[in-house]
Design a protein around this motif. Structure first.
Motif, PDB file in Angstrom:
ATOM      1  N   LEU A 101       0.808  -4.735  -3.467  1.00 19.04           N
ATOM      2  CA  LEU A 101       0.832  -4.608  -1.924  1.00 19.04           C
ATOM      3  C   LEU A 101       1.323  -3.221  -1.478  1.00 19.04           C
ATOM      4  O   LEU A 101       1.764  -2.637  -2.567  1.00 19.04           O
ATOM      5  N   LEU A 102       1.098  -2.773  -0.251  1.00 20.36           N
ATOM      6  CA  LEU A 102       1.763  -1.577  -0.089  1.00 20.36           C
ATOM      7  C   LEU A 102       2.746  -1.862   1.127  1.00 20.36           C
ATOM      8  O   LEU A 102       2.476  -2.544   2.192  1.00 20.36           O
ATOM      9  N   ILE A 112      -8.123   2.061  -0.382  1.00 23.72           N
ATOM     10  CA  ILE A 112      -7.145   2.706   0.523  1.00 23.72           C
ATOM     11  C   ILE A 112      -7.738   3.483   1.857  1.00 23.72           C
ATOM     12  O   ILE A 112      -8.659   4.480   1.411  1.00 23.72           O
ATOM     13  N   GLN A 160      -7.525  -5.349  -1.038  1.00 25.47           N
ATOM     14  CA  GLN A 160      -7.887  -5.629  -2.324  1.00 25.47           C
ATOM     15  C   GLN A 160      -9.390  -6.081  -2.061  1.00 25.47           C
ATOM     16  O   GLN A 160      -9.745  -6.932  -1.120  1.00 25.47           O
ATOM     17  N   ASN A 176       2.404   3.585  -4.852  1.00 24.23           N
ATOM     18  CA  ASN A 176       2.668   2.642  -5.661  1.00 24.23           C
ATOM     19  C   ASN A 176       2.003   1.392  -5.149  1.00 24.23           C
ATOM     20  O   ASN A 176       2.510   0.739  -4.218  1.00 24.23           O
ATOM     21  N   LEU A 177       1.112   0.852  -5.968  1.00 24.70           N
ATOM     22  CA  LEU A 177       0.611  -0.641  -5.660  1.00 24.70           C
ATOM     23  C   LEU A 177       0.889  -1.465  -6.606  1.00 24.70           C
ATOM     24  O   LEU A 177       0.261  -2.596  -6.960  1.00 24.70           O
ATOM     25  N   SER A 178       1.867  -1.143  -7.705  1.00 26.35           N
ATOM     26  CA  SER A 178       2.472  -2.206  -8.801  1.00 26.35           C
ATOM     27  C   SER A 178       2.707  -3.479  -8.360  1.00 26.35           C
ATOM     28  O   SER A 178       2.672  -4.443  -9.305  1.00 26.35           O
ATOM     29  N   SER A 203      -8.456  -2.070  -5.754  1.00 27.35           N
ATOM     30  CA  SER A 203      -7.957  -1.701  -4.343  1.00 27.35           C
ATOM     31  C   SER A 203      -8.637  -0.660  -3.538  1.00 27.35           C
ATOM     32  O   SER A 203      -9.466  -0.045  -4.107  1.00 27.35           O
ATOM     33  N   LEU A 209      -5.602  -3.893  -9.332  1.00 31.35           N
ATOM     34  CA  LEU A 209      -4.273  -4.597  -8.891  1.00 31.35           C
ATOM     35  C   LEU A 209      -3.706  -5.483  -9.933  1.00 31.35           C
ATOM     36  O   LEU A 209      -4.708  -5.857 -10.974  1.00 31.35           O
ATOM     37  N   ALA A 251      -3.856  -0.647   2.898  1.00 28.99           N
ATOM     38  CA  ALA A 251      -4.106  -0.903   1.515  1.00 28.99           C
ATOM     39  C   ALA A 251      -5.064  -2.387   1.607  1.00 28.99           C
ATOM     40  O   ALA A 251      -4.680  -3.281   2.175  1.00 28.99           O
ATOM     41  N   ASP A 273       6.192   3.478  -0.211  1.00 29.42           N
ATOM     42  CA  ASP A 273       5.005   3.457  -1.344  1.00 29.42           C
ATOM     43  C   ASP A 273       4.326   4.524  -1.465  1.00 29.42           C
ATOM     44  O   ASP A 273       3.648   4.700  -2.426  1.00 29.42           O
TER      45      ASP A 273
END
Length: 367
Positions: free
Chosen positions: A74-75, A328, A347, A69-71, A326, A320, A345, A79
């Motif tokens: 951020l991580l 990973i 950006q 979940n990067l909604s 993003s 993002l 994570a 998540d």
């Protein structure tokens, strides 16, 4: 051969946006999650497929499916959630026998399949492999031919070194080319990485239309200095590559264990000026002056306020909320209680070709 023309990707900046760590000895569907060595992103389903390098000793050879979940942009812990596990099956539809695989790299195709690389076993003369598997069933579909120079021989005069073979795997966005690389030098190419000494790796390029190897390139790792060489357990190499475009530009992950923790580096890599070395069987015995791939350091992860673990895999993730892409990274905990399964994570600020052209024109006229 890859076309090194327009539409290339250039990363302008990379920023850390968080960490998530899985609970120790996490069990999922009667398997222990660990040894996570490679990761690939399925944008269509917003899922990640992550290969374990368990050699079939804790459970059959397998890859996991995760939701990340990067909604929030951020991580954080919580998540990263496992949602599936797929056992890999050989051409006979059976699990691979224990200790016959060392699966390290994974890359998604546009045909609901994944390619997976195995390092093999130099000591047992088990060849490395690159195979295509069905996402749905886990069954082997295709096996790519490995050039002879990479295969272990009985006299230990050529081929891969043990546990230093095909860690990496990536496919270009147009699904035309697949790349892997040796983590360290082939026996006939040079020495393994040592404190303050680099190692010459080979990048191997396949054409996925013909399913044949096409080109090879020299990748020199960085010489890494241990902080304090107390343990004497130095190890360093190239565990993963990530194709950024169809023009031969990559992110590379270099990872070193320096006795007191890990040194992790991210580089932007270009094949544009590199020589094709597929017809050179031994770098040690050639008189040619070989041009390696070019590298630009993007990030030394030791500068982050994070305790780094054994990071081995990387993949681009979704866009993002702020419009940036993003990235990973995942770590292999070696099923060791002192280590962690860690996801990091970032950006990426990616500069499109037209913006890059305007910026360079402005730089030129401002002289």
């Amino acid at each position: 051969m890859i076309n090194h023309s327009s539409n290339t990707v250039e990363i302008r900046s990379i920023d850390f946006i968080g960490e998530a760590t899985l609970p120790k000895s996490l069990s999922f569907q009667k398997t222990e999650i660990g040894g996570l060595s490679g990761i690939t992103y399925d944008a269509k389903n917003d899922l990640y497929y992550v290969i374990s390098d368990d050699r079939g000793q804790k459970a059959p050879t397998r890859f996991y499916t995760f939701k990340i979940n990067l909604s929030k942009g951020l991580l954080e812990n919580g998540d990263v959630v496992p949602v599936g596990v797929t056992m890999l099956l050989n051409q006979n539809g059976q699990n691979f026998p224990p200790r016959t695989t060392d699966t390290e790299g994974i890359a998604l195709t546009d045909k609901d399949t994944v390619f997976i690389s195995s390092e093999g076993d130099r000591e047992k003369l088990i060849n490395p492999f690159i195979k295509e598997f069905s996402l749905a069933s886990g069954k082997s579909i295709t096996t790519l031919k490995i050039p002879i120079k990479f295969l272990p021989d009985k006299k230990a005069k050529m081929g891969i070194r043990n546990n230093l073979a095909f860690e990496s795997l990536t496919i270009t966005p147009n699904n035309q080319y697949l790349f892997t690389a040796t983590e360290n030098a082939l026996i006939q190419d040079g020495s393994i990485a040592k404190p303050n000494v680099a190692t010459p790796c080979r990048i191997l390029q396949y054409n996925l239309f013909t399913k044949q190897p096409e080109s090879e390139f020299l990748y020199q790792t960085e010489p890494v200095a241990p902080l304090l060489d107390i343990t004497g357990k130095f190890a360093s190499g190239l565990p993963d590559l990530l194709a950024l475009d169809n023009q031969g530009h990559f992110l590379s992950l270099e990872r070193s264990f320096t006795g007191l923790g890990f040194a992790i580096f991210l580089f932007q890599v270009s094949l544009a000026d590199a020589d094709d070395i597929r017809n050179i069987d031994s770098l040690l015995r050639t008189s040619k002056n070989i041009r390696p791939v070019t590298k630009q350091l993007l990030l030394d992860l030791r500068t982050l306020d994070v305790a780094l673990d054994n990071l081995e895999g990387l993949t681009l993730g979704p866009w993002l909320p702020n419009g940036q892409r993003s990235l990973i990274l995942v770590s292999d905990n070696n099923f060791n209680s002192l280590q962690r399964t860690q996801f990091l994570a970032f950006q990426l600020k990616i500069e499109p070709p037209i913006i890059r052209w305007f910026r360079r024109m402005l730089d030129f006229f401002s002289w």
